[in-house]
Design a protein around this motif. Structure first.
Motif, PDB file in Angstrom:
ATOM      1  N   ARG A 164       0.827  -1.213   0.000  1.00  0.00           N
ATOM      2  CA  ARG A 164       0.000   0.000   0.000  1.00  0.00           C
ATOM      3  C   ARG A 164       0.860   1.261   0.000  1.00  0.00           C
ATOM      4  O   ARG A 164       0.547   2.235  -0.694  1.00  0.00           O
ATOM      5  N   LEU A 165       1.944   1.242   0.772  1.00  0.00           N
ATOM      6  CA  LEU A 165       2.803   2.427   0.855  1.00  0.00           C
ATOM      7  C   LEU A 165       3.735   2.562  -0.345  1.00  0.00           C
ATOM      8  O   LEU A 165       4.225   3.657  -0.632  1.00  0.00           O
ATOM      9  N   ALA A 166       3.994   1.448  -1.032  1.00  0.00           N
ATOM     10  CA  ALA A 166       4.880   1.498  -2.200  1.00  0.00           C
ATOM     11  C   ALA A 166       4.173   2.064  -3.432  1.00  0.00           C
ATOM     12  O   ALA A 166       4.831   2.608  -4.326  1.00  0.00           O
ATOM     13  N   LEU A 167       2.848   1.941  -3.493  1.00  0.00           N
ATOM     14  CA  LEU A 167       2.130   2.364  -4.697  1.00  0.00           C
ATOM     15  C   LEU A 167       2.295   3.847  -5.017  1.00  0.00           C
ATOM     16  O   LEU A 167       2.571   4.198  -6.170  1.00  0.00           O
ATOM     17  N   PRO A 168       2.120   4.776  -4.047  1.00  0.00           N
ATOM     18  CA  PRO A 168       2.346   6.190  -4.391  1.00  0.00           C
ATOM     19  C   PRO A 168       3.771   6.450  -4.865  1.00  0.00           C
ATOM     20  O   PRO A 168       3.985   7.248  -5.782  1.00  0.00           O
ATOM     21  N   ILE A 169       4.738   5.777  -4.251  1.00  0.00           N
ATOM     22  CA  ILE A 169       6.132   5.946  -4.659  1.00  0.00           C
ATOM     23  C   ILE A 169       6.345   5.415  -6.070  1.00  0.00           C
ATOM     24  O   ILE A 169       7.020   6.034  -6.903  1.00  0.00           O
ATOM     25  N   LEU A 170       5.758   4.247  -6.364  1.00  0.00           N
ATOM     26  CA  LEU A 170       5.885   3.654  -7.693  1.00  0.00           C
ATOM     27  C   LEU A 170       5.300   4.559  -8.760  1.00  0.00           C
ATOM     28  O   LEU A 170       5.912   4.788  -9.816  1.00  0.00           O
ATOM     29  N   LEU A 171       4.108   5.094  -8.517  1.00  0.00           N
ATOM     30  CA  LEU A 171       3.462   5.947  -9.510  1.00  0.00           C
ATOM     31  C   LEU A 171       4.218   7.258  -9.705  1.00  0.00           C
ATOM     32  O   LEU A 171       4.347   7.754 -10.831  1.00  0.00           O
ATOM     33  N   ALA A 172       4.740   7.814  -8.609  1.00  0.00           N
ATOM     34  CA  ALA A 172       5.557   9.031  -8.742  1.00  0.00           C
ATOM     35  C   ALA A 172       6.832   8.737  -9.522  1.00  0.00           C
ATOM     36  O   ALA A 172       7.276   9.541 -10.349  1.00  0.00           O
ATOM     37  N   ALA A 173       7.441   7.578  -9.262  1.00  0.00           N
ATOM     38  CA  ALA A 173       8.659   7.201  -9.981  1.00  0.00           C
ATOM     39  C   ALA A 173       8.386   7.023 -11.470  1.00  0.00           C
ATOM     40  O   ALA A 173       9.185   7.446 -12.320  1.00  0.00           O
ATOM     41  N   LEU A 174       7.258   6.388 -11.809  1.00  0.00           N
ATOM     42  CA  LEU A 174       6.892   6.256 -13.220  1.00  0.00           C
ATOM     43  C   LEU A 174       6.669   7.633 -13.846  1.00  0.00           C
ATOM     44  O   LEU A 174       7.037   7.863 -15.009  1.00  0.00           O
ATOM     45  N   GLY A 175       6.072   8.548 -13.084  1.00  0.00           N
ATOM     46  CA  GLY A 175       5.906   9.904 -13.584  1.00  0.00           C
ATOM     47  C   GLY A 175       7.247  10.561 -13.873  1.00  0.00           C
ATOM     48  O   GLY A 175       7.436  11.193 -14.919  1.00  0.00           O
ATOM     49  N   GLY A 176       8.194  10.398 -12.964  1.00  0.00           N
ATOM     50  CA  GLY A 176       9.523  10.941 -13.201  1.00  0.00           C
ATOM     51  C   GLY A 176      10.185  10.311 -14.412  1.00  0.00           C
ATOM     52  O   GLY A 176      10.892  10.984 -15.180  1.00  0.00           O
ATOM     53  N   LEU A 177       9.972   9.017 -14.620  1.00  0.00           N
ATOM     54  CA  LEU A 177      10.551   8.321 -15.773  1.00  0.00           C
ATOM     55  C   LEU A 177      10.068   8.924 -17.089  1.00  0.00           C
ATOM     56  O   LEU A 177      10.881   9.202 -17.987  1.00  0.00           O
ATOM     57  N   TRP A 178       8.763   9.141 -17.215  1.00  0.00           N
ATOM     58  CA  TRP A 178       8.226   9.681 -18.464  1.00  0.00           C
ATOM     59  C   TRP A 178       8.769  11.079 -18.748  1.00  0.00           C
ATOM     60  O   TRP A 178       9.101  11.393 -19.898  1.00  0.00           O
ATOM     61  N   ALA A 179       8.876  11.907 -17.734  1.00  0.00           N
ATOM     62  CA  ALA A 179       9.379  13.268 -17.958  1.00  0.00           C
ATOM     63  C   ALA A 179      10.861  13.252 -18.301  1.00  0.00           C
ATOM     64  O   ALA A 179      11.302  13.904 -19.255  1.00  0.00           O
ATOM     65  N   GLU A 180      11.640  12.514 -17.550  1.00  0.00           N
ATOM     66  CA  GLU A 180      13.090  12.588 -17.727  1.00  0.00           C
ATOM     67  C   GLU A 180      13.553  11.830 -18.956  1.00  0.00           C
ATOM     68  O   GLU A 180      14.593  12.157 -19.531  1.00  0.00           O
ATOM     69  N   ARG A 181      12.819  10.817 -19.398  1.00  0.00           N
ATOM     70  CA  ARG A 181      13.144  10.194 -20.675  1.00  0.00           C
ATOM     71  C   ARG A 181      12.879  11.152 -21.833  1.00  0.00           C
ATOM     72  O   ARG A 181      13.436  10.981 -22.923  1.00  0.00           O
ATOM     73  N   LEU A 229      11.468  -1.388  -2.290  1.00  0.00           N
ATOM     74  CA  LEU A 229      12.401  -1.252  -1.174  1.00  0.00           C
ATOM     75  C   LEU A 229      11.962  -0.150  -0.217  1.00  0.00           C
ATOM     76  O   LEU A 229      11.878  -0.353   1.005  1.00  0.00           O
ATOM     77  N   PHE A 230      11.646   1.021  -0.760  1.00  0.00           N
ATOM     78  CA  PHE A 230      11.259   2.137   0.100  1.00  0.00           C
ATOM     79  C   PHE A 230       9.905   1.890   0.755  1.00  0.00           C
ATOM     80  O   PHE A 230       9.688   2.243   1.914  1.00  0.00           O
ATOM     81  N   GLY A 231       8.981   1.288   0.004  1.00  0.00           N
ATOM     82  CA  GLY A 231       7.685   0.959   0.584  1.00  0.00           C
ATOM     83  C   GLY A 231       7.813  -0.072   1.697  1.00  0.00           C
ATOM     84  O   GLY A 231       7.128   0.030   2.725  1.00  0.00           O
ATOM     85  N   TYR A 232       8.702  -1.039   1.501  1.00  0.00           N
ATOM     86  CA  TYR A 232       8.907  -2.057   2.540  1.00  0.00           C
ATOM     87  C   TYR A 232       9.491  -1.428   3.803  1.00  0.00           C
ATOM     88  O   TYR A 232       9.052  -1.725   4.923  1.00  0.00           O
ATOM     89  N   ALA A 233      10.481  -0.558   3.640  1.00  0.00           N
ATOM     90  CA  ALA A 233      11.083   0.093   4.803  1.00  0.00           C
ATOM     91  C   ALA A 233      10.048   0.934   5.550  1.00  0.00           C
ATOM     92  O   ALA A 233      10.024   0.942   6.790  1.00  0.00           O
ATOM     93  N   ASP A 234       9.178   1.613   4.798  1.00  0.00           N
ATOM     94  CA  ASP A 234       8.137   2.426   5.424  1.00  0.00           C
ATOM     95  C   ASP A 234       7.087   1.549   6.097  1.00  0.00           C
ATOM     96  O   ASP A 234       6.643   1.817   7.218  1.00  0.00           O
ATOM     97  N   GLY A 235       6.696   0.477   5.416  1.00  0.00           N
ATOM     98  CA  GLY A 235       5.687  -0.408   5.981  1.00  0.00           C
ATOM     99  C   GLY A 235       6.183  -1.168   7.195  1.00  0.00           C
ATOM    100  O   GLY A 235       5.421  -1.436   8.136  1.00  0.00           O
ATOM    101  N   LEU A 236       7.460  -1.519   7.209  1.00  0.00           N
ATOM    102  CA  LEU A 236       8.009  -2.280   8.335  1.00  0.00           C
ATOM    103  C   LEU A 236       7.973  -1.467   9.616  1.00  0.00           C
ATOM    104  O   LEU A 236       7.640  -1.986  10.691  1.00  0.00           O
ATOM    105  N   GLN A 237       8.288  -0.180   9.527  1.00  0.00           N
ATOM    106  CA  GLN A 237       8.288   0.624  10.748  1.00  0.00           C
ATOM    107  C   GLN A 237       6.880   0.823  11.285  1.00  0.00           C
ATOM    108  O   GLN A 237       6.687   0.998  12.478  1.00  0.00           O
TER     109      GLN A 237
END
Length: 423
Positions: free
Chosen positions: A63-80, A320-328
């Protein structure tokens, strides 16, 4: 001419070294996943902290990884497309407000559409500034972040305060329903309860990925292969990536550089808006809240960089980041300490690999890092409560520092461009 040689003139041959066969990206991903599960399983067994591989942790991490994943995909489209998008955070903020407004008036699907529209408007503003007026990309991105925060506050005060009585949050809105693979989930839950080393750990993690899954979760995960196929397997994607690598050469071949940059940044904003919607429309959300993104746009940008501007890599970074956030959240300070122990085990493996490759400096740095992490683990029973919420941010810094030597951004990423400048 024999295989492995090249003819030079009429009398001599020059040996050609055999080409190394590259392991497919999906195979490397599978190997990494198996290795990480093995490390987490070992750490869970040696520390006695079952939270590392529990179903609850996996569900929370997804659940916590999804916003990060979608933001990362957004960054990918712009920076490519050659546009640095520091403004992902502001576009996510606009997405959170749009999702709450749309869901309040028409349900979660309208909320998702509104979030994409609001995020795309932020992307449009960034594109106008950077592509049309050649404003510095970093300056424009920071301005988008500040503007997104201010617009969301203004609209929340104007529209949500009369409804909720609080200018900093919306009234409760409907969220997406969740679905589970019941038969598979029950079987995995039985395996997890048997407490078999390795098997139960893998079952717990997989169970968390097939239990309580929303339509938005499925869409977000499918967007990873879709982005790869569009950007790397279509003519449109080739042209968009050429704009990010060498816009002058692309222009000489008849590519409308401005149009492709606009499309890339608009898609970027829409995906970031979807990331904001994930915070509002998934279970545990239920409405807009001020500062709801909590820097996830920046972490998404870090996940994209960690993934080397590739869809598969950024998926690993978001996990990775979602897991670290979810674990805490799921396990608290003791679970985070157990994760440090797992990091020590992983560093030991990395050191062995570096020694085999005779990379002495990298191996020495790995030994130092493992020693520091083990000292932190050995000298503390639990981490201070004030530090635990920043686990994902610390992991972000460590991972980016470790990955910095292998990064290869698009060559024209962030470069200013004017039509005809290559003539």
């Amino acid at each position: 001419m024999a295989l492995g040689t090249a003819q030079a003139g009429d009398a001599t041959t020059v040996p050609v070294p055999p080409r190394r066969r590259r392991v497919p990206g999906w195979a490397r991903g599978v190997l990494w996943a198996v290795g990480i599960i093995a490390v987490l399983s070992t750490a869970s067994y040696l520390t006695g902290v079952n939270t590392l591989t529990s179903t609850n942790t996996a569900q929370t991490a997804l659940r916590l990884a999804l916003p990060i994943l979608l933001a990362a995909l957004g960054g990918l489209w712009a920076e490519r497309a050659g546009v640095i998008n520091i403004g992902l955070e502001g576009m996510m903020i606009l997405g959170t407000w749009g999702a709450a407004w749309g869901a309040y008036h028409g349900g979660p699907w309208l909320g998702l559409l509104a979030a994409m529209v609001f995020g795309a408007l932020g992307g449009l503003l960034h594109a106008v500034a950077t592509v049309t007026f050649n404003v510095n990309h970093i300056v424009s991105g920071v301005a988008i972040n500040l503007l997104g925060l201010g617009i969301a506050k203004y609209l929340s005060t104007l529209i949500f305060q009369p409804l909720s009585g609080n200018p900093r949050q919306s009234p409760t809105v409907p969220v997406f329903d969740t679905y589970s693979a019941t038969f598979l989930s029950d079987w995995l839950r039985d395996l997890e309860n048997q407490q078999r080393v390795g098997i139960s750990d893998a079952a717990g993690l997989v169970d968390g990925l097939v239990t309580g899954v929303s339509p938005l979760t499925i869409i977000a995960i499918l967007l990873v292969p879709v982005s790869y196929l569009v950007l790397w397997r279509t003519r449109f994607g080739l042209r968009l990536r050429s704009v990010g690598e060498n816009p002058v050469a692309a222009e000489s071949l008849g590519v409308n550089v401005y149009a492709y940059k606009y499309v890339g940044v608009l898609f970027s904003g829409a995906l970031a808006g979807m990331g904001g919607a994930a915070l509002v429309l998934l279970q545990g959300g239920g409405g807009y809240l001020e500062n709801q993104t909590n820097g996830r746009g920046y972490i998404g940008l870090a996940a994209m960089i960690f993934g080397n501007w590739r869809p598969g890599g950024l998926l690993g970074g978001a996990a990775l980041f979602g897991y670290a956030d979810g674990l805490q959240l799921a396990g608290g300070g003791k679970a985070v300490l157990a994760l440090l122990y797992g990091a020590v085990l992983l560093l030991v493996v990395v050191v062995v690999v570096q020694l085999i490759r005779r990379q002495w400096i990298a191996a020495a740095l790995g030994v130092v890092g493992a020693g520091i992490l083990y000292w932190i683990y050995w000298s503390n029973d639990s981490l201070p409560g004030d530090l635990i919420p920043y686990t994902a941010h610390v992991v972000t810094l460590i991972v980016l520092a470790a990955a910095s030597q292998r990064l290869r951004p698009p060559k024209a990423d962030g470069a200013r461009y004017r039509r005809g400048e290559g003539d």
